[in-house]
Design a protein around this motif. Sequence first.
Motif, mmCIF file in Angstrom:
data_model
loop_
_atom_site.group_PDB
_atom_site.id
_atom_site.type_symbol
_atom_site.label_atom_id
_atom_site.label_comp_id
_atom_site.label_asym_id
_atom_site.label_seq_id
_atom_site.Cartn_x
_atom_site.Cartn_y
_atom_site.Cartn_z
ATOM 1 N N GLY A 162 53.748 61.162 30.831
ATOM 2 C CA GLY A 162 53.030 59.892 30.693
ATOM 3 C C GLY A 162 53.901 58.685 30.986
ATOM 4 O O GLY A 162 55.134 58.758 30.970
ATOM 5 N N THR A 163 53.239 57.588 31.234
ATOM 6 C CA THR A 163 53.941 56.374 31.619
ATOM 7 C C THR A 163 54.978 55.957 30.561
ATOM 8 O O THR A 163 54.724 56.006 29.365
ATOM 9 N N ALA A 181 52.276 58.810 26.746
ATOM 10 C CA ALA A 181 52.940 57.574 27.158
ATOM 11 C C ALA A 181 54.005 57.188 26.128
ATOM 12 O O ALA A 181 53.775 57.259 24.925
ATOM 13 N N LYS A 194 50.471 69.343 24.276
ATOM 14 C CA LYS A 194 50.431 67.885 24.377
ATOM 15 C C LYS A 194 51.371 67.329 23.326
ATOM 16 O O LYS A 194 51.230 67.676 22.144
HETATM 17 C C1 LIG Z 1 48.890 61.745 24.827
HETATM 18 C C2 LIG Z 1 47.506 61.430 25.297
HETATM 19 C C3 LIG Z 1 47.152 62.278 26.532
HETATM 20 C C4 LIG Z 1 46.596 61.800 24.141
HETATM 21 O O1 LIG Z 1 45.272 61.615 24.481
HETATM 22 P P1 LIG Z 1 44.105 62.288 23.553
HETATM 23 O O2 LIG Z 1 44.257 63.764 23.594
HETATM 24 O O3 LIG Z 1 42.832 61.682 24.031
HETATM 25 O O4 LIG Z 1 44.505 61.881 22.105
HETATM 26 P P2 LIG Z 1 43.895 60.755 21.132
HETATM 27 O O5 LIG Z 1 43.800 59.428 21.829
HETATM 28 O O6 LIG Z 1 42.675 61.325 20.510
HETATM 29 O O7 LIG Z 1 45.052 60.632 20.049
HETATM 30 C C5 LIG Z 1 45.389 61.690 19.176
HETATM 31 C C6 LIG Z 1 46.441 61.204 18.220
HETATM 32 O O8 LIG Z 1 47.680 61.011 18.946
HETATM 33 C C7 LIG Z 1 48.112 59.640 18.858
HETATM 34 N N1 LIG Z 1 48.610 59.273 20.182
HETATM 35 C C8 LIG Z 1 47.948 59.386 21.362
HETATM 36 N N2 LIG Z 1 48.727 59.003 22.369
HETATM 37 C C9 LIG Z 1 49.908 58.641 21.832
HETATM 38 C C10 LIG Z 1 51.103 58.165 22.396
HETATM 39 N N3 LIG Z 1 51.232 58.014 23.720
HETATM 40 N N4 LIG Z 1 52.127 57.912 21.567
HETATM 41 C C11 LIG Z 1 51.996 58.089 20.219
HETATM 42 N N5 LIG Z 1 50.879 58.550 19.647
HETATM 43 C C12 LIG Z 1 49.851 58.811 20.436
HETATM 44 C C13 LIG Z 1 46.876 58.857 18.468
HETATM 45 O O9 LIG Z 1 47.224 57.685 17.799
HETATM 46 C C14 LIG Z 1 46.148 59.843 17.601
HETATM 47 O O10 LIG Z 1 46.772 59.854 16.343
HETATM 48 P P3 LIG Z 1 45.900 60.010 14.975
HETATM 49 O O11 LIG Z 1 45.245 61.353 15.092
HETATM 50 O O12 LIG Z 1 46.947 59.921 13.913
HETATM 51 O O13 LIG Z 1 44.935 58.891 14.998
HETATM 52 C C15 LIG Z 1 47.309 59.943 25.712
HETATM 53 O O14 LIG Z 1 47.205 59.099 24.593
HETATM 54 C C16 LIG Z 1 48.465 59.461 26.596
HETATM 55 O O15 LIG Z 1 49.492 58.944 26.137
HETATM 56 N N6 LIG Z 1 48.296 59.603 27.900
HETATM 57 C C17 LIG Z 1 49.244 59.233 28.919
HETATM 58 C C18 LIG Z 1 48.471 58.591 30.040
HETATM 59 C C19 LIG Z 1 49.363 58.218 31.192
HETATM 60 O O16 LIG Z 1 50.496 57.785 31.053
HETATM 61 N N7 LIG Z 1 48.812 58.380 32.387
HETATM 62 C C20 LIG Z 1 49.476 58.066 33.607
HETATM 63 C C21 LIG Z 1 48.571 57.250 34.467
HETATM 64 S S1 LIG Z 1 49.334 56.731 35.965
#
Ligand SMILES: CC(C)(COP(=O)(O)OP(=O)(O)OC[C@H]1O[C@@H](n2cnc3c(N)ncnc32)[C@H](O)[C@@H]1OP(=O)(O)O)[C@@H](O)C(=O)NCCC(=O)NCCS
Length: 203
Positions: A162-163, A181, A194
């Motif tokens: 992630g970013t 991220a 994950k």
């Molecule tokens: C990690 C990730 C995939 C999780 O997505 P998800 O499965 O939909 O998860 P949710 O949004 O339901 O979050 C689940 C839990 O993780 C936490 N969480 C999600 N992403 C997080 C992150 N990056 N850092 C810290 N905590 C994170 C949420 O706060 C939540 O916590 P809680 O249960 O205590 O409330 C997403 O948040 C992420 O970081 N994606 C990266 C996207 C990216 O960089 N893409 C590149 C595009 S060019």
Amino acid sequence: VKGKSLIIYGAGGHGLVVAEAAALAGFAVTGFIDDEVEIGSKIRGWRVLGRSGYAFGETAVIVAVGDNASRHKIIQRLDVSHVKLATVIHPIAAVSTSAKIGPGVFIGPMAVINAEATIGSGAIVNSAAVVEHHCSVGEAAHVAPGAVLAGRVTVGARSLIGTGAVVIPLRVIGEDAVVGAGAVVIRDVAVGTKVVGNPARAI
Ligand SMILES: CC(C)(COP(=O)(O)OP(=O)(O)OC[C@H]1O[C@@H](n2cnc3c(N)ncnc32)[C@H](O)[C@@H]1OP(=O)(O)O)[C@@H](O)C(=O)NCCC(=O)NCCS
């Protein structure tokens, strides 16, 4: 590259990024392929030419679909039909002469790929991401904008870093994993897992 015709497979946000980088790198961008955008419509002057069954002939293609699993499937399908995959490297990326870059790879602006790193086919090393020396990035993986892989990190096929995430040296990220991220990865990440946070933990 100079004047070589190129079709961009995927007309979404990432597709436009790849089209612009390809044009800057000297490709003659012919247009987009996309299953959901109307054929004939124009995106920044580039026309949508057709759908997935398009006859590419001798024209090279880069798959610019953001989802890693989808991109991997499309690449494998194109490969079976002997479609030529092009690699697009933004002109202001810094790529070591000893790095090995596979077919169908996209390397974004300000990205750094250092000595003896290997980037598998269809992978994305996005804007300002750093892939340090002796890293291995698997097929159709994605190192998102600003993410940093320190030396000798391995990223499995189709995994997303992630970013802004950071992976310390020598760690192994399994296939189909997602690093959230901003995560700081200090331990290996198992296949299909994950992880988020600092230090990164599975969710
Ligand atoms: C990690 C990730 C995939 C999780 O997505 P998800 O499965 O939909 O998860 P949710 O949004 O339901 O979050 C689940 C839990 O993780 C936490 N969480 C999600 N992403 C997080 C992150 N990056 N850092 C810290 N905590 C994170 C949420 O706060 C939540 O916590 P809680 O249960 O205590 O409330 C997403 O948040 C992420 O970081 N994606 C990266 C996207 C990216 O960089 N893409 C590149 C595009 S060019």
